[in-house]
Design a protein around this motif. Structure first.
Motif, PDB file in Angstrom:
ATOM      1  N   LEU A  31     -76.882 -14.439  55.385  1.00  0.00           N
ATOM      2  CA  LEU A  31     -76.971 -13.373  56.370  1.00  0.00           C
ATOM      3  C   LEU A  31     -78.341 -13.283  57.024  1.00  0.00           C
ATOM      4  CD1 LEU A  31     -75.467 -11.065  57.718  1.00  0.00           C
ATOM      5  CD2 LEU A  31     -76.063  -9.607  55.782  1.00  0.00           C
ATOM      6  N   VAL A  32     -79.405 -13.565  56.266  1.00  0.00           N
ATOM      7  CA  VAL A  32     -80.747 -13.526  56.864  1.00  0.00           C
ATOM      8  C   VAL A  32     -80.859 -14.569  57.972  1.00  0.00           C
ATOM      9  CG1 VAL A  32     -83.210 -13.843  56.457  1.00  0.00           C
ATOM     10  CG2 VAL A  32     -81.827 -12.617  54.779  1.00  0.00           C
ATOM     11  N   GLY A  33     -80.385 -15.777  57.698  1.00  0.00           N
ATOM     12  CA  GLY A  33     -80.432 -16.816  58.719  1.00  0.00           C
ATOM     13  C   GLY A  33     -79.541 -16.509  59.907  1.00  0.00           C
ATOM     14  N   GLU A  34     -78.347 -15.962  59.644  1.00  0.00           N
ATOM     15  CA  GLU A  34     -77.420 -15.633  60.732  1.00  0.00           C
ATOM     16  C   GLU A  34     -77.990 -14.522  61.612  1.00  0.00           C
ATOM     17  OE1 GLU A  34     -73.715 -14.737  58.763  1.00  0.00           O
ATOM     18  OE2 GLU A  34     -74.101 -16.395  57.390  1.00  0.00           O
TER      19      GLU A  34
ATOM     20  N   ALA B 118     -85.300 -10.433  60.955  1.00  0.00           N
ATOM     21  CA  ALA B 118     -84.127 -10.543  60.076  1.00  0.00           C
ATOM     22  C   ALA B 118     -84.507 -10.288  58.615  1.00  0.00           C
ATOM     23  CB  ALA B 118     -83.492 -11.931  60.230  1.00  0.00           C
ATOM     24  N   ILE B 119     -85.623 -10.861  58.176  1.00  0.00           N
ATOM     25  CA  ILE B 119     -86.072 -10.669  56.791  1.00  0.00           C
ATOM     26  C   ILE B 119     -86.282  -9.191  56.500  1.00  0.00           C
ATOM     27  CG2 ILE B 119     -88.018 -10.998  55.228  1.00  0.00           C
ATOM     28  CD1 ILE B 119     -88.417 -13.763  56.532  1.00  0.00           C
TER      29      ILE B 119
ATOM     30  N   VAL C  95     -95.737 -12.653  74.542  1.00  0.00           N
ATOM     31  CA  VAL C  95     -94.869 -13.705  74.005  1.00  0.00           C
ATOM     32  C   VAL C  95     -93.450 -13.197  73.759  1.00  0.00           C
ATOM     33  CG1 VAL C  95     -94.449 -15.036  71.914  1.00  0.00           C
ATOM     34  CG2 VAL C  95     -96.641 -15.222  73.081  1.00  0.00           C
ATOM     35  N   GLY C  96     -93.293 -11.939  73.410  1.00  0.00           N
ATOM     36  CA  GLY C  96     -91.950 -11.402  73.182  1.00  0.00           C
ATOM     37  C   GLY C  96     -91.755 -10.764  71.827  1.00  0.00           C
ATOM     38  N   LYS C  97     -92.819 -10.119  71.318  1.00  0.00           N
ATOM     39  CA  LYS C  97     -92.695  -9.473  70.000  1.00  0.00           C
ATOM     40  C   LYS C  97     -91.678  -8.338  70.017  1.00  0.00           C
ATOM     41  CE  LYS C  97     -97.210  -8.801  69.684  1.00  0.00           C
ATOM     42  NZ  LYS C  97     -97.731  -9.669  70.759  1.00  0.00           N
ATOM     43  N   GLU C  98     -91.414  -7.795  71.215  1.00  0.00           N
ATOM     44  CA  GLU C  98     -90.424  -6.722  71.300  1.00  0.00           C
ATOM     45  C   GLU C  98     -89.011  -7.212  70.984  1.00  0.00           C
ATOM     46  OE1 GLU C  98     -90.637  -8.786  75.213  1.00  0.00           O
ATOM     47  OE2 GLU C  98     -92.114  -7.957  73.821  1.00  0.00           O
ATOM     48  N   GLY C  99     -88.820  -8.536  70.952  1.00  0.00           N
ATOM     49  CA  GLY C  99     -87.524  -9.090  70.592  1.00  0.00           C
ATOM     50  C   GLY C  99     -87.094  -8.709  69.181  1.00  0.00           C
ATOM     51  N   ALA C 100     -88.067  -8.465  68.299  1.00  0.00           N
ATOM     52  CA  ALA C 100     -87.735  -8.058  66.926  1.00  0.00           C
ATOM     53  C   ALA C 100     -87.061  -6.697  66.933  1.00  0.00           C
ATOM     54  CB  ALA C 100     -89.002  -8.026  66.078  1.00  0.00           C
ATOM     55  N   THR C 101     -87.662  -5.738  67.621  1.00  0.00           N
ATOM     56  CA  THR C 101     -87.089  -4.394  67.689  1.00  0.00           C
ATOM     57  C   THR C 101     -85.740  -4.402  68.392  1.00  0.00           C
ATOM     58  OG1 THR C 101     -89.328  -3.481  67.770  1.00  0.00           O
ATOM     59  CG2 THR C 101     -87.530  -2.026  68.412  1.00  0.00           C
ATOM     60  N   THR C 102     -85.647  -5.174  69.474  1.00  0.00           N
ATOM     61  CA  THR C 102     -84.383  -5.252  70.209  1.00  0.00           C
ATOM     62  C   THR C 102     -83.259  -5.776  69.327  1.00  0.00           C
ATOM     63  OG1 THR C 102     -85.541  -5.600  72.313  1.00  0.00           O
ATOM     64  CG2 THR C 102     -83.226  -6.279  72.202  1.00  0.00           C
ATOM     65  N   GLY C 103     -83.530  -6.851  68.603  1.00  0.00           N
ATOM     66  CA  GLY C 103     -82.500  -7.427  67.744  1.00  0.00           C
ATOM     67  C   GLY C 103     -82.085  -6.490  66.625  1.00  0.00           C
ATOM     68  N   ILE C 104     -83.066  -5.839  65.997  1.00  0.00           N
ATOM     69  CA  ILE C 104     -82.748  -4.885  64.934  1.00  0.00           C
ATOM     70  C   ILE C 104     -81.925  -3.730  65.483  1.00  0.00           C
ATOM     71  CG2 ILE C 104     -83.766  -3.153  63.401  1.00  0.00           C
ATOM     72  CD1 ILE C 104     -86.044  -5.147  62.886  1.00  0.00           C
TER      73      ILE C 104
END
Length: 531
Positions: A98-101, A122-123, A155-164
């Motif tokens: 699930l972490v990888g997915e 994801a982690i 670079v796109g660090k906001e992608g972490a928040t968006t994905g979560i």
């Protein structure tokens, strides 16, 4: 929802919220995920690929994209769809389960996709959900994690928040209380963090501008609230295990008193630029134990190509598995009974060998190196446990593959921190300025002739290993180690350069040579014998 031992059905195009034209491409291919692969031409590759509509794609390319997608979405017989690891080309792969997915999805949902950012998100999301529901196989330790992801501005660090946020939103209709696992975006004080834990004993917080926060916490002039926050963060890292408690704190104002908190599980995802993060480090704040608790994941590249066809919502299969993990965590949230993550004998041998490596390094090293190694085994065991839970939350087992992956990630984090301290490229002062000048020189020699001309530097000078004073000074003055120097940027620069001249690392080039060879009338430096 499927259990262990059942295969997952093939994923259909309706599992993805693509624009109609891309969804149709996916239907024609027979796999919705191939819409992304075909649209980007190369499938699950990094860096980002050219857009689908830029040029016609030969049938062979489309067939390869289909094959890539089919391989990635192969069902398993363990009840978990193990995404094929995506490699960054920098020694970091996505783990199984699930972490990888989740990392795969967060990567493909980002406007500026960066594997390291997706992996960190994801982690920490998984640890934030299940950190209090399980214990590692060692010492009944909890599974909360402190992670910081480093990347340049833009670079796109906001992608972490968006994905979560997307993953949480996808299951919110089914589990409205899933937001209990998402913590505040900032901690104003230790007391505030404790009050949050009273309501949410297990959560992940994504902390933006973490480098600035770190600097405030570790500053000698930190106020009482900031010092208390540091203390609580230190305590929370170790208090998530079985039978652990965070003791109450009493204040003169009884309204501020806190209660006993059983096994609080605080997971942190800090986001920062490398410069801001490492500028906040010094020997003191490493030795107090906060920094060694963090796993550092760094993306060293520039801004990636924009992703104009982001995966807007997670596939149904990912939603189902994430929802199942959330349901498990909710059932154990009010209980002090934990499941212990199992491990194979081979995995145990790998982890214990790493424990010995870290223990020897801690004993034999001195200064920051000893402290940096101090939490390496603990972080590796927690990482491996989180991945194992993602592979099979009903009966998690750390396999050799999972143990190897976790050890490699932690070892990479340790090496990055050690490298910075060994080169003096942390904190402030002369050591930091010295390291910054070395980096400026190294970057200077990487420029192509067109870039040098745009910077008003004669390319012949760079070819001959000569650095003009004006270029050197402008680059240094833009860095915080010089800007924030008490004497000012220019005196600090001159002092640092003089130190390099005195040590033989640099040498001043004769003005007659500069005028005759380059028609340059200013000051310039060459590389010395002791560079």
């Amino acid at each position: 929802m499927q259990g262990a031992g059942e295969s997952h059905p093939a994923i259909g195009a309706d599992d993805y919220d693509f624009p109609p034209e891309f969804a149709e491409v996916g239907r024609q291919a027979g796999l919705a995920i191939v819409a992304k692969s075909m649209a980007r031409a190369e499938g699950f590759q990094h860096p980002a690929m050219p857009a689908f509509w830029d040029e016609p794609r030969p049938p062979a390319v489309i067939e390869q994209a289909q094959a890539n997608a089919a391989q990635l979405m192969q069902p398993t017989t363990t009840g978990q769809m193990n995404a094929a690891p995506m490699t960054t080309g920098r020694g970091i792969d996505f783990p199984p389960g699930l972490v990888g997915e989740a990392a795969q999805y967060i990567y493909h949902a980002a406007f500026r996709p960066v594997p390291e950012i997706a992996l960190a998100a994801a982690i920490t999301l998984m640890a934030g959900v299940c950190g209090r529901s399980y214990c590692t196989p060692f010492l009944d330790d909890g599974m909360n994690l402190y992670v910081v992801v480093l990347a340049k501005t833009g670079v796109g660090k906001e992608g972490a928040t968006t994905g979560i946020d997307n993953l949480v939103s996808a299951i919110r209709p089914q589990f409205p209380t899933v937001d209990d696992f998402i913590g505040p975006a900032a901690f104003a004080s230790g007391q505030g963090l404790l009050r949050t834990l009273d309501e949410k004993p297990c959560f992940v917080s994504v902390l933006g501008e973490f480098g600035k926060t770190l600097r405030q916490l570790t500053d000698a002039r930190a106020n009482s609230a900031e010092r208390m926050l540091t203390k609580v963060l230190l305590d929370c890292y170790n208090k998530s295990g079985r039978n652990k408690v965070l003791r109450p704190m009493a204040y003169s104002d009884v309204v501020k008193n806190t209660g006993l908190i059983h096994a609080p599980s605080v997971t942190i995802l800090g986001e920062s630029t490398p410069e801001a993060f490492f500028d906040g480090l010094d020997v003191g704040n490493v030795e107090d134990g906060l920094i060694p608790r963090f796993i550092v994941i760094e993306f060293p590249g520039d801004v990636p190509e924009s992703n104009w066809t982001p995966m807007l919502a997670p596939p149904q299969s990912l939603r189902d598995r994430f929802a199942a993990l959330v349901a498990k965590a909710m059932t154990t949230r009010a209980s002090i009974v934990r499941d212990t993550v199992a491990q194979t004998e081979d995995a145990k041998a790998l982890l214990l060998a790493f424990e010995r490596e870290a223990r020897i390094a801690t004993s034999s090293a001195s200064g920051p190196a000893a402290q940096i190694w101090n939490r390496a085994f603990q972080n590796a065991a927690r990482l491996a446990s989180v991945v194992a839970v993602g592979c099979n939350y009903a009966a998690p087992v750390i396999t050799p593959q999972i143990a190897d992956w976790a050890i490699a990630l932690v070892r990479r984090s340790v090496a990055r921190l050690l490298q910075r301290f060994e080169t003096g490229d942390v904190g402030h002062g002369d050591g930091k300025q010295f390291a910054d000048l070395k980096r400026i020189v190294a970057d200077y020699f990487k420029h192509d002739p067109a870039t040098l001309e745009r910077l008003k530097v004669d390319p012949r000078m760079a070819k001959d290993k000569i650095i003009p004073y004006r270029y050197f000074m402008q680059r240094a003055a833009a860095l915080s180690s010089f800007k924030n120097d008490k004497q000012g940027a220019t005196p600090a620069f001159k002092r640092a350069v003089q130190s390099m001249l005195d040590s033989g690392m640099l040498c001043e080039v004769g003005k007659m040579d500069l005028r005759s060879r380059y028609q340059y009338s200013g000051i310039a430096y060459g590389i010395g014998k002791h560079w």
